[in-house]
Design a protein around this motif. Sequence first.
Motif, PDB file in Angstrom:
ATOM      1  N   TRP A 148       0.842  -1.194   0.000  1.00 35.51           N
ATOM      2  CA  TRP A 148       0.000   0.000   0.000  1.00 35.51           C
ATOM      3  C   TRP A 148       0.886   1.256   0.000  1.00 35.51           C
ATOM      4  N   LEU A 149       1.942   1.222   0.811  1.00 35.43           N
ATOM      5  CA  LEU A 149       2.849   2.375   0.852  1.00 35.43           C
ATOM      6  C   LEU A 149       3.522   2.595  -0.504  1.00 35.43           C
ATOM      7  N   ARG A 150       3.899   1.510  -1.150  1.00 33.49           N
ATOM      8  CA  ARG A 150       4.559   1.629  -2.462  1.00 33.49           C
ATOM      9  C   ARG A 150       3.607   2.226  -3.500  1.00 33.49           C
ATOM     10  N   ARG A 151       2.378   1.715  -3.486  1.00 34.50           N
ATOM     11  CA  ARG A 151       1.394   2.236  -4.453  1.00 34.50           C
ATOM     12  C   ARG A 151       1.124   3.711  -4.185  1.00 34.50           C
ATOM     13  N   ARG A 152       1.051   4.036  -2.895  1.00 35.34           N
ATOM     14  CA  ARG A 152       0.772   5.418  -2.515  1.00 35.34           C
ATOM     15  C   ARG A 152       1.925   6.322  -2.957  1.00 35.34           C
ATOM     16  N   TYR A 155       1.753   6.827  -6.586  1.00 32.46           N
ATOM     17  CA  TYR A 155       0.629   7.704  -6.918  1.00 32.46           C
ATOM     18  C   TYR A 155       0.986   9.164  -6.644  1.00 32.46           C
ATOM     19  N   LEU A 156       1.705   9.380  -5.518  1.00 28.52           N
ATOM     20  CA  LEU A 156       2.033  10.753  -5.119  1.00 28.52           C
ATOM     21  C   LEU A 156       3.214  11.327  -5.898  1.00 28.52           C
ATOM     22  N   ARG A 157       4.012  10.427  -6.500  1.00 28.90           N
ATOM     23  CA  ARG A 157       5.204  10.906  -7.204  1.00 28.90           C
ATOM     24  C   ARG A 157       4.792  11.793  -8.385  1.00 28.90           C
ATOM     25  N   PRO A 158       5.375  12.984  -8.510  1.00 27.99           N
ATOM     26  CA  PRO A 158       4.967  13.853  -9.624  1.00 27.99           C
ATOM     27  C   PRO A 158       5.328  13.239 -10.973  1.00 27.99           C
ATOM     28  N   ARG A 159       4.370  13.295 -11.906  1.00 26.04           N
ATOM     29  CA  ARG A 159       4.607  12.698 -13.228  1.00 26.04           C
ATOM     30  C   ARG A 159       5.258  13.713 -14.143  1.00 26.04           C
ATOM     31  N   ARG A 160       6.247  13.235 -14.889  1.00 24.70           N
ATOM     32  CA  ARG A 160       6.925  14.156 -15.813  1.00 24.70           C
ATOM     33  C   ARG A 160       6.217  14.156 -17.177  1.00 24.70           C
TER      34      ARG A 160
ATOM     35  N   LYS B 112      15.642  -2.845   0.064  1.00 25.67           N
ATOM     36  CA  LYS B 112      15.032  -1.977  -0.946  1.00 25.67           C
ATOM     37  C   LYS B 112      13.522  -2.222  -1.029  1.00 25.67           C
ATOM     38  N   GLU B 113      13.153  -3.485  -1.187  1.00 21.67           N
ATOM     39  CA  GLU B 113      11.734  -3.809  -1.401  1.00 21.67           C
ATOM     40  C   GLU B 113      10.959  -3.894  -0.098  1.00 21.67           C
ATOM     41  N   GLY B 114      11.573  -4.515   0.895  1.00 28.08           N
ATOM     42  CA  GLY B 114      10.842  -4.772   2.142  1.00 28.08           C
ATOM     43  C   GLY B 114      10.850  -3.595   3.087  1.00 28.08           C
ATOM     44  N   LEU B 115      12.039  -3.069   3.377  1.00 23.66           N
ATOM     45  CA  LEU B 115      12.118  -1.989   4.373  1.00 23.66           C
ATOM     46  C   LEU B 115      11.976  -0.602   3.750  1.00 23.66           C
ATOM     47  N   GLY B 116      12.344  -0.504   2.467  1.00 18.56           N
ATOM     48  CA  GLY B 116      12.358   0.810   1.824  1.00 18.56           C
ATOM     49  C   GLY B 116      11.091   1.622   2.026  1.00 18.56           C
ATOM     50  N   PRO B 117       9.916   1.067   1.684  1.00 20.79           N
ATOM     51  CA  PRO B 117       8.694   1.848   1.845  1.00 20.79           C
ATOM     52  C   PRO B 117       8.469   2.329   3.289  1.00 20.79           C
ATOM     53  N   THR B 697      -0.083 -10.802 -14.585  1.00 22.93           N
ATOM     54  CA  THR B 697      -1.183  -9.919 -14.929  1.00 22.93           C
ATOM     55  C   THR B 697      -0.955  -8.537 -14.308  1.00 22.93           C
ATOM     56  N   ALA B 698      -1.405  -7.534 -14.997  1.00 22.44           N
ATOM     57  CA  ALA B 698      -1.222  -6.178 -14.472  1.00 22.44           C
ATOM     58  C   ALA B 698      -2.360  -5.792 -13.536  1.00 22.44           C
ATOM     59  N   ARG B 699      -3.474  -6.559 -13.626  1.00 24.76           N
ATOM     60  CA  ARG B 699      -4.644  -6.189 -12.813  1.00 24.76           C
ATOM     61  C   ARG B 699      -4.541  -6.808 -11.424  1.00 24.76           C
ATOM     62  N   LEU B 700      -4.781  -5.978 -10.409  1.00 20.98           N
ATOM     63  CA  LEU B 700      -4.646  -6.426  -9.022  1.00 20.98           C
ATOM     64  C   LEU B 700      -5.666  -7.521  -8.697  1.00 20.98           C
ATOM     65  N   ARG B 701      -6.895  -7.309  -9.133  1.00 22.25           N
ATOM     66  CA  ARG B 701      -7.939  -8.286  -8.806  1.00 22.25           C
ATOM     67  C   ARG B 701      -7.629  -9.644  -9.451  1.00 22.25           C
TER      68      ARG B 701
END
Lengths: 160, 736
Positions: A148-152, A155-160, B112-117, B697-701
């Motif tokens: 969720w944090l990554r998606r957020r 989403y918040l990152r400004p698009r160029r 990078k992937e786990g702790l980064g966010p 797939t690109a779709r989450l659902r």
Amino acid sequence: MGLLFADGGTVQLRKQAGPFEITLFSTPSPLRVGRADLSVMVQRVSDHSPVLDANVKLHLRRRGGDNIIEVFAPARHENATNKLLYAANVNLISAGDWLAEVEVIEGGATADVAGQVMVLPASPPAVAYWPYFALVPLAIALFVFNRWLRRRREYLRPRR
Amino acid sequence: MNPIANAALTSWAWKPLTTAILLSTALIYLRGWVRGRRLLRDPADWNRLGAFVAGLGTLFLALESPLDSFDNLFLSAHMAQHLLLMMIAPPLILMGHPLVPTLRGLPRQFVKEGLGPFLTWRALRQFCDLLTAPVFSWFAFAFSTLFWHMPKFYELALRSPEWHNVQHASFFWTGILFWWPIVQPGAGKPRWPRWAKIPYLLFADIVNTALSAFFVFSGRLLYPTYSAIYAGGLRPQEDQTFAGLIMWVPGSLIYLVPAFVIAMRVLSSPQLLRPATAIRVVRSERVRGKDRLPALVRWRRVAQTAMLLVAVAVMADGFFGPRVAALNLAGVLPWIHWRALSILALIAVGNLFCMACPFTLVRDFSRKIWAGNLRWPRPLRNKWIPAALLLVYLWTYEAFSLWDSPWITAWIIAGYFGAAIVLDGFFRRASFCKYVCPIGQFHFVSSLLSPREIGVKRPETCRACTTHDCIRGNETVRGCELYLFQPKKSGNLDCTFCLDCVKACPHENIGLISIAPAKSLLTDSYRSSLGRLSKRTDLAALVLLFVFGAFVNAAGMVTPVMEWEHRWHAQLGRQAMPLIVGAFVLTGAALLPAFVTLVCAWLNRFAVKESETRDFVRRCVLALVPIGAGMWASHLAFHIATGWSAFWPAVQRIFSGSVQFAAPTISGWLTPLQILLLDAGLLLTLYTIWKIARGSTARLRAAITLTAPWAIVSCALYVAGIWILFQPMQMRGMLH
């Protein structure tokens, strides 16, 4: 599955007998059906100094219906973490009031003390080991939160 | 020495979990410290390393030394323990500047992937800023100190081990918060000017002095437990006074000495308000560490020879020794020690047991006399033969109690030597390892989780290479016998860690490199000699046997399953046991997984194109490897933990004729370890399936729909594994 070498714990009884003062500890606290660590401290009444060369035996007894369940176990320093204590690992197979007797022999002196020990039913594994089971949902929750944090952030990152 | 003093000094509390956490922390820090030194060298590095290790050592002393064993008998011992936890360990650990080395020491992908966010999450950063704000950290420390010394809560901690742990944790962590503004272990800007640390420390000392004075002068016993268990030596009141003095004198010094030092620096520094944070950095000249592989290459023959000697001893004892498994090397070493150690080595390091394989050593010698040049038949270049052999092994192990028959065990080992010599005598390269050996396949599948692989160090060197010695070999060294071309190799599948490629590479470009466990399952690139894993039905079948076989093999030794088998045995007659076991193994390890896979495939068709379903299903089957390996490891950990000394009676019999048995014991740490292994397996499986689904797939659902059936299967396997762990289990290969 039980504990080994985890002596100390709750004081189950402390009594004076002959020249000794005898204290019985138990782990886990409260005692439950299954393996338990019982440890004994023997002291001289005169100066409370610990007695380290005694022969200590534990005898646990419980009347269950028509049967009498008995457990005999020698308590030794080798089984104890705290080497002032004598410890024994015993298997308590039923819940209820057990009569615990401690016999101490040192030199020519002998002493016996006895008292009631309450043993509760065994915890279900899910209760006894809940922190280890909780790791899975906790890790999944953290992973979902991470996504969720990554998606957020994306989403918040400004698009160029 | 006085016996009481001797008893006191030998009362160390061995706590495997605490030791494991401290050791892992030290190793992660050390790894990060070494990596950091390769990039930049700071003259303060060694001091930091020393401080951090001393801090962990202090924690070890507090939690496992006699102080811990005596904390329920003497208040003074308990007070000394708390002093270490609050005032010695935290500043030492912070002086090690632990954040950067710890993050460097963890796997990069995880950071990078786990702790980064989390690390970049603003709310968390603000919360951490609040925690380390001097006012907050001072009050948190003072509150923790006063709260836990109130008799009601102190007694609670003495009565309950869980609350005792909470008390220790709060002492340590509020200690970290308290010392944070003093040590300032990061590169951030200090919140307060340097002089402000002096009143910060002095006010803390006032609280400490007041509390310790209360201990010394109150004139009454604060904690009834210590009067009830008066253990001689100091009387309870004297013990309390002594505890107060420990808190007062050394405790005050810990505040006053740094306050004095800071005061001296402030007075001697012209920059009264702006603390200097100069870091002298020296750029490191050496970038890469020493490659330890050449040493490993030399030791391989030694390890193989040692394993060959053990195999010969096991065979000799199996053929000519007693028929009682517990008294025979062939009854204990292969079934208790070798199986468990091999899987634990696979998970911790890599395929060490294929590296030290004694069968290939004998085969190599026999090739000097008889070396065929036939190619392995094309229709058999797959994993169907070893899969079938693995199924046969699972059946015979239970049906004919292989673990209980040293004689059959010796024949199996002898048969293995014979098969390796004959097959590799006729066919070129390591056909036996690649296409026949079920042990090797077991190791290959498990090694998908290994944190190390033999791989290319610099891909650009391989791109420029024209000789390809790693697979072709040269005049002096042979190339990879399993047809693995290093630039196209990914993961450990089919790699025996034989190190031939390492020896053959003229550019010294092949080494032992770190990889994230199961990482090779996340991609479906073309792999040398294996192709795409998503196209390999034979490999998927082998993995299903490996995974479900883990549960079947463990279930076969628990009481409910054995009683079920014996009930059918009583009904069907004397000769029926192999058939009953066969039905159980065939159903559990072959038919059930096949059915489950078909159901999952059918469900997956709703979320992915029909043409892609098969590929996706095969990849998801491979993703079950972690939960299977978790079950194998937790099952075999039981054997090694309960029977690690089981070889000793057999050795005693051989050398002295008389035998002494020690009753097997089940340690308290075993069940938590087994659950943790299964936890790790389940989580890694779920993560792998999710990543595969997201890549499809690109779709989450749609990804959730794809993942769901496999997640349910994984969770069902986990529940089955937990159920098996909590059943009474037969202690095989031991007298009890």
